[in-house]
Design a protein around this motif. Structure first.
Motif, PDB file in Angstrom:
ATOM      1  N   ILE A 157     -40.235 119.816  30.223  1.00  0.00           N
ATOM      2  CA  ILE A 157     -40.114 118.894  31.351  1.00  0.00           C
ATOM      3  C   ILE A 157     -40.727 119.569  32.566  1.00  0.00           C
ATOM      4  O   ILE A 157     -40.251 120.613  33.017  1.00  0.00           O
ATOM      5  N   GLY A 158     -41.804 119.007  33.075  1.00  0.00           N
ATOM      6  CA  GLY A 158     -42.540 119.596  34.179  1.00  0.00           C
ATOM      7  C   GLY A 158     -42.010 119.126  35.515  1.00  0.00           C
ATOM      8  O   GLY A 158     -42.290 118.008  35.948  1.00  0.00           O
ATOM      9  N   GLY A 159     -41.250 120.002  36.164  1.00  0.00           N
ATOM     10  CA  GLY A 159     -40.784 119.760  37.521  1.00  0.00           C
ATOM     11  C   GLY A 159     -41.411 120.781  38.456  1.00  0.00           C
ATOM     12  O   GLY A 159     -40.745 121.293  39.348  1.00  0.00           O
TER      13      GLY A 159
ATOM     14  N   THR B  84     -52.418 115.011  31.898  1.00  0.00           N
ATOM     15  CA  THR B  84     -53.391 114.017  32.374  1.00  0.00           C
ATOM     16  C   THR B  84     -54.837 114.489  32.286  1.00  0.00           C
ATOM     17  O   THR B  84     -55.750 113.673  32.371  1.00  0.00           O
ATOM     18  N   GLY B  85     -55.037 115.797  32.174  1.00  0.00           N
ATOM     19  CA  GLY B  85     -56.393 116.317  32.152  1.00  0.00           C
ATOM     20  C   GLY B  85     -57.016 116.488  33.514  1.00  0.00           C
ATOM     21  O   GLY B  85     -58.186 116.854  33.629  1.00  0.00           O
ATOM     22  N   GLY B  86     -56.262 116.235  34.585  1.00  0.00           N
ATOM     23  CA  GLY B  86     -56.792 116.359  35.936  1.00  0.00           C
ATOM     24  C   GLY B  86     -55.700 116.701  36.921  1.00  0.00           C
ATOM     25  O   GLY B  86     -54.513 116.621  36.610  1.00  0.00           O
ATOM     26  N   GLU B  87     -56.115 117.079  38.121  1.00  0.00           N
ATOM     27  CA  GLU B  87     -55.148 117.489  39.146  1.00  0.00           C
ATOM     28  C   GLU B  87     -54.427 116.286  39.739  1.00  0.00           C
ATOM     29  O   GLU B  87     -53.232 116.316  39.959  1.00  0.00           O
ATOM     30  N   ALA B  88     -55.167 115.196  40.020  1.00  0.00           N
ATOM     31  CA  ALA B  88     -54.574 113.951  40.531  1.00  0.00           C
ATOM     32  C   ALA B  88     -53.712 114.172  41.765  1.00  0.00           C
ATOM     33  O   ALA B  88     -52.655 113.581  41.917  1.00  0.00           O
TER      34      ALA B  88
ATOM     35  N   MET C 123     -39.267 109.565  25.752  1.00  0.00           N
ATOM     36  CA  MET C 123     -40.202 109.762  26.856  1.00  0.00           C
ATOM     37  C   MET C 123     -40.877 108.462  27.266  1.00  0.00           C
ATOM     38  O   MET C 123     -41.098 108.207  28.456  1.00  0.00           O
ATOM     39  N   ALA C 124     -41.196 107.622  26.295  1.00  0.00           N
ATOM     40  CA  ALA C 124     -41.792 106.331  26.622  1.00  0.00           C
ATOM     41  C   ALA C 124     -40.812 105.466  27.405  1.00  0.00           C
ATOM     42  O   ALA C 124     -41.193 104.779  28.370  1.00  0.00           O
ATOM     43  N   ARG C 125     -39.541 105.487  27.010  1.00  0.00           N
ATOM     44  CA  ARG C 125     -38.533 104.705  27.721  1.00  0.00           C
ATOM     45  C   ARG C 125     -38.329 105.256  29.133  1.00  0.00           C
ATOM     46  O   ARG C 125     -38.171 104.497  30.094  1.00  0.00           O
ATOM     47  N   TYR C 126     -38.316 106.563  29.253  1.00  0.00           N
ATOM     48  CA  TYR C 126     -38.185 107.202  30.573  1.00  0.00           C
ATOM     49  C   TYR C 126     -39.309 106.766  31.505  1.00  0.00           C
ATOM     50  O   TYR C 126     -39.057 106.369  32.652  1.00  0.00           O
ATOM     51  N   GLN C 127     -40.548 106.809  31.034  1.00  0.00           N
ATOM     52  CA  GLN C 127     -41.661 106.381  31.889  1.00  0.00           C
ATOM     53  C   GLN C 127     -41.509 104.918  32.279  1.00  0.00           C
ATOM     54  O   GLN C 127     -41.751 104.543  33.436  1.00  0.00           O
ATOM     55  N   ALA C 128     -41.113 104.092  31.336  1.00  0.00           N
ATOM     56  CA  ALA C 128     -40.942 102.667  31.633  1.00  0.00           C
ATOM     57  C   ALA C 128     -39.869 102.455  32.692  1.00  0.00           C
ATOM     58  O   ALA C 128     -39.990 101.562  33.543  1.00  0.00           O
TER      59      ALA C 128
ATOM     60  N   TRP D 226     -47.118 109.644  31.970  1.00  0.00           N
ATOM     61  CA  TRP D 226     -46.233 110.711  32.425  1.00  0.00           C
ATOM     62  C   TRP D 226     -45.930 111.703  31.311  1.00  0.00           C
ATOM     63  O   TRP D 226     -45.253 112.708  31.553  1.00  0.00           O
ATOM     64  N   HIS D 227     -46.399 111.455  30.088  1.00  0.00           N
ATOM     65  CA  HIS D 227     -46.055 112.344  28.988  1.00  0.00           C
ATOM     66  C   HIS D 227     -47.213 112.419  28.004  1.00  0.00           C
ATOM     67  O   HIS D 227     -48.037 111.515  27.891  1.00  0.00           O
ATOM     68  N   ARG D 228     -47.258 113.535  27.316  1.00  0.00           N
ATOM     69  CA  ARG D 228     -48.231 113.767  26.253  1.00  0.00           C
ATOM     70  C   ARG D 228     -47.602 114.763  25.302  1.00  0.00           C
ATOM     71  O   ARG D 228     -47.001 115.753  25.731  1.00  0.00           O
ATOM     72  N   GLY D 229     -47.747 114.510  24.021  1.00  0.00           N
ATOM     73  CA  GLY D 229     -47.115 115.400  23.062  1.00  0.00           C
ATOM     74  C   GLY D 229     -45.628 115.492  23.336  1.00  0.00           C
ATOM     75  O   GLY D 229     -44.935 114.489  23.464  1.00  0.00           O
ATOM     76  N   ARG D 230     -45.144 116.719  23.489  1.00  0.00           N
ATOM     77  CA  ARG D 230     -43.732 116.929  23.780  1.00  0.00           C
ATOM     78  C   ARG D 230     -43.533 117.457  25.200  1.00  0.00           C
ATOM     79  O   ARG D 230     -42.650 118.273  25.443  1.00  0.00           O
ATOM     80  N   ALA D 231     -44.353 116.977  26.126  1.00  0.00           N
ATOM     81  CA  ALA D 231     -44.224 117.350  27.536  1.00  0.00           C
ATOM     82  C   ALA D 231     -44.142 116.088  28.375  1.00  0.00           C
ATOM     83  O   ALA D 231     -44.818 115.094  28.108  1.00  0.00           O
ATOM     84  N   VAL D 232     -43.298 116.138  29.413  1.00  0.00           N
ATOM     85  CA  VAL D 232     -43.075 114.985  30.274  1.00  0.00           C
ATOM     86  C   VAL D 232     -42.855 115.472  31.698  1.00  0.00           C
ATOM     87  O   VAL D 232     -42.453 116.620  31.929  1.00  0.00           O
ATOM     88  N   LEU D 233     -43.144 114.602  32.672  1.00  0.00           N
ATOM     89  CA  LEU D 233     -43.103 114.977  34.083  1.00  0.00           C
ATOM     90  C   LEU D 233     -41.891 114.404  34.793  1.00  0.00           C
ATOM     91  O   LEU D 233     -41.345 113.368  34.395  1.00  0.00           O
ATOM     92  N   MET D 234     -41.506 115.068  35.881  1.00  0.00           N
ATOM     93  CA  MET D 234     -40.479 114.557  36.754  1.00  0.00           C
ATOM     94  C   MET D 234     -40.793 114.962  38.190  1.00  0.00           C
ATOM     95  O   MET D 234     -41.564 115.895  38.436  1.00  0.00           O
ATOM     96  N   GLY D 235     -40.222 114.252  39.156  1.00  0.00           N
ATOM     97  CA  GLY D 235     -40.328 114.639  40.557  1.00  0.00           C
ATOM     98  C   GLY D 235     -41.736 114.592  41.098  1.00  0.00           C
ATOM     99  O   GLY D 235     -42.552 113.750  40.701  1.00  0.00           O
ATOM    100  N   ASP D 236     -42.042 115.510  42.040  1.00  0.00           N
ATOM    101  CA  ASP D 236     -43.350 115.523  42.672  1.00  0.00           C
ATOM    102  C   ASP D 236     -44.480 115.703  41.675  1.00  0.00           C
ATOM    103  O   ASP D 236     -45.611 115.299  41.939  1.00  0.00           O
TER     104      ASP D 236
END
Length: 413
Positions: A164-166, A178-182, A341-346, A292-302
Motif C-alpha cells: 500500500i503506497g502512502g 502508472t508508469g509516470g510521475e503524474a 483493490m478494484a472495489r477500493y478504487q471504485a 490506483w492499483h497494479r499487480g499487488r500494489a495499491v495507492l492511498m492518500g497524496d
C-alpha cells in the motif's frame, strides 16, 4: 530477505510511508487482527508541515479507533468558520463550529486544529512501535509471482502479498503502478508558520478558523494545541508561474513573504511578519489517475489524489482511504486482493476527484480579482454564506458505513 510476523494464511501487508495515512491504516488493520509492516524513510517521525485541520469525516474514524481523548487533549475546536475581506477585515460570512455545539450536532464528530507533530505522536503512541520500520526509503519494487518484492535504500529486502503506497506526492509506488510521475505544479505557492497567540494583538476572533480573501491571494489560519495558545497560518498567492526547484521549497527575497498582501488588514500582516520567512512552498497536485492499483500494489492518500489544501481535506481523505482499505480487507478482501483493490478504487476515486476539482474552484473564488466586478464579488460572498449547504457532504461522509454497504454487496455477489 527479512520476513513478516503474521498468522498462518494471513496476507503480508507492507505500507510504504509512516505519515498520517500509514499510521492510521496500521492501527485500523491491527484492530482487525492483521499484522502490518510500515516502512518510513525518515529516521524518526518528525514534523512535516505545521498543522492539520481534522474535520468530522476523519475525527469520527479516529474516535472509533479509540483515539478521541488523546486527540482532544492536543487539539483546539474552533469557535466559528469565518470568511473575511482581506483588506477591510469585514466579515463576509460566518458559521458556528464549537459555538453552541453546532458542528458536532450537524456532523456527529468534532472539527479540530492540531499540530501535525502532536497528531503523529497520538497515532504512533497508539501503535507503540509495533511493525514500524524507520530509516527505510523504498528504492525498488516489482511483482514476483503473486508477491511484491521490495528493496530499500539501506539494503533491506522483503516480500509482501500486498503493498500500500502512502508515500506522498512523489510516490515511487505510484510510478510503478502508472508508469509516470503524474504530479504537477499548481501555479500557486504558500508561506506558512505557527505563531504564538500573544504576537497577534490585531487578530479578531482568535479561536476561529478564518479565511481572509483578496485579489490573487488568501490567508487561512486556525488555533491549535490543547490550550489554543498558537495559530497555524497558510498564506497562498498566485505564482510564480513556473517552479524550477527540485524540492517543495524555494527561497524568497527579504520582504518577499508580503508580496500579494500589500494593504491588507493588520491582523494579516502581523501574522506574516511574526516569524522570519525565507522560503515558500510550491503547491503540487496529482492529476486524476486512471488506475490506483497494479499487480499487488495499491495507492492511498497524496500518492493517489494530492489536492490543493483549500478545503483542508488532504489529511482527512487520506484517513478515509486508510479506513476503507482496512474495512474492505476485514470484510473478506484479504481472500481476494485483486477484487478488494478494484472495489477500493471504485469507492474512493469519484469522491476524491470531486474534492480535487472543488478545491481548484475554491482557489479561484478566494483569489477573485477586483476586476471581476461587483456582481462576481457578490456571488462569491453569497457562496460563502452557503458553505454548510454546498460543502456539508464532505464533512458528513462516513467511510466505515460506506464500506459496510460495499461489503454487503460483495457478500451478495
Amino acid at each position: 530477505m527479512t520476513s513478516f510476523h503474521q498468522s498462518p494464511g494471513a496476507p503480508r501487508i507492507a505500507v510504504i510511508g509512516g505519515g498520517i495515512g500509514g499510521l492510521t491504516l496500521a492501527l485500523a488493520l491491527r484492530r482487525h487482527g492483521f499484522s502490518v509492516a510500515v516502512y518510513e524513510q525518515a529516521a524518526e517521525l518528525a514534523e512535516i508541515g505545521a498543522a492539520v485541520a481534522l474535520s468530522a469525516n476523519a475525527t469520527r474514524e479516529l474516535e472509533r479507533l479509540g483515539l478521541g481523548p488523546a486527540l482532544a487533549a492536543v487539539s483546539t475546536e474552533p469557535t466559528e468558520l469565518i470568511y473575511r475581506d482581506g483588506r477591510s477585515g469585514a466579515r463576509v460570512a460566518a458559521h458556528p463550529v464549537r459555538t453552541g455545539g453546532a458542528y458536532r450536532a450537524r456532523f456527529g464528530a468534532p472539527y479540530y486544529g492540531v499540530h501535525r507533530a502532536d497528531l503523529q505522536t497520538v497515532l504512533s503512541g497508539a501503535l507503540a512501535g509495533e511493525g514500524l520500520h524507520l530509516g527505510h526509503r523504498l528504492a525498488a519494487l516489482d511483482q514476483v509471482g503473486d508477491a511484491m518484492a521490495l528493496t530499500f535504500a539501506n539494503g533491506v529486502a522483503v516480500e509482501a502479498d500486498l503493498v500500500i503506497g502512502g508515500d506522498g506526492v512523489r510516490s515511487l509506488v505510484r510510478r510503478w503502478i502508472t508508469g509516470g510521475e503524474a504530479v504537477r505544479y499548481s501555479g500557486t505557492s504558500a508561506i506558512r508558520g505557527v505563531v504564538p497567540m500573544g504576537l497577534l494583538p490585531s487578530l479578531p476572533d482568535p479561536e476561529a478558523i478564518q479565511f481572509w480573501m483578496g485579489p490573487d491571494a488568501h490567508l487561512l489560519h486556525y488555533a491549535i494545541g490543547g490550550e489554543a495558545d498558537s495559530v497555524n497560518f497558510f498564506a497562498v498567492v498566485e505564482g510564480p508561474q513556473t517552479w524550477t526547484s527540485e524540492r517543495w521549497l524555494a527561497p524568497i527575497a527579504p520582504g518577499g513573504h508580503r508580496a500579494g498582501f500589500a494593504g491588507w488588514h493588520p491582523a494579516v500582516t502581523e501574522m506574516l511578519d511574526a516569524l522570519p520567512q525565507t522560503q515558500r512552498w510550491g503547491l503540487f497536485v496529482t492529476d486524476p489517475l486512471r488506475r490506483w492499483h497494479r499487480g499487488r500494489a495499491v495507492l492511498m492518500g497524496d500518492s493517489a489524489h494530492a489536492m490543493l489544501p483549500h478545503h483542508g481535506q488532504g489529511a482527512n481523505t487520506t484517513i478515509e482511504d486508510a479506513i476503507t482499505l482496512a474495512e474492505l480487507l476485514a470484510a473478506g478482501g484479504a481472500r481476494d486482493l485483486d477484487r478488494m483493490m478494484a472495489r477500493y478504487q471504485a469507492l474512493r476515486q469519484a469522491r476524491t476527484r470531486t474534492i480535487q476539482r472543488s478545491a481548484w474552484a475554491t482557489n479561484r473564488l478566494l483569489h477573485l480579482p477586483d476586476a471581476a466586478g461587483a456582481t462576481a464579488l457578490a456571488r462569491r460572498d453569497a457562496r460563502m454564506t452557503r458553505f454548510p449547504e454546498d460543502f456539508g457532504w464532505i464533512h458528513a461522509f462516513d467511510a466505515r458505513a460506506t464500506v459496510d454497504r460495499a461489503a454487503a454487496e460483495m457478500r451478495a455477489a
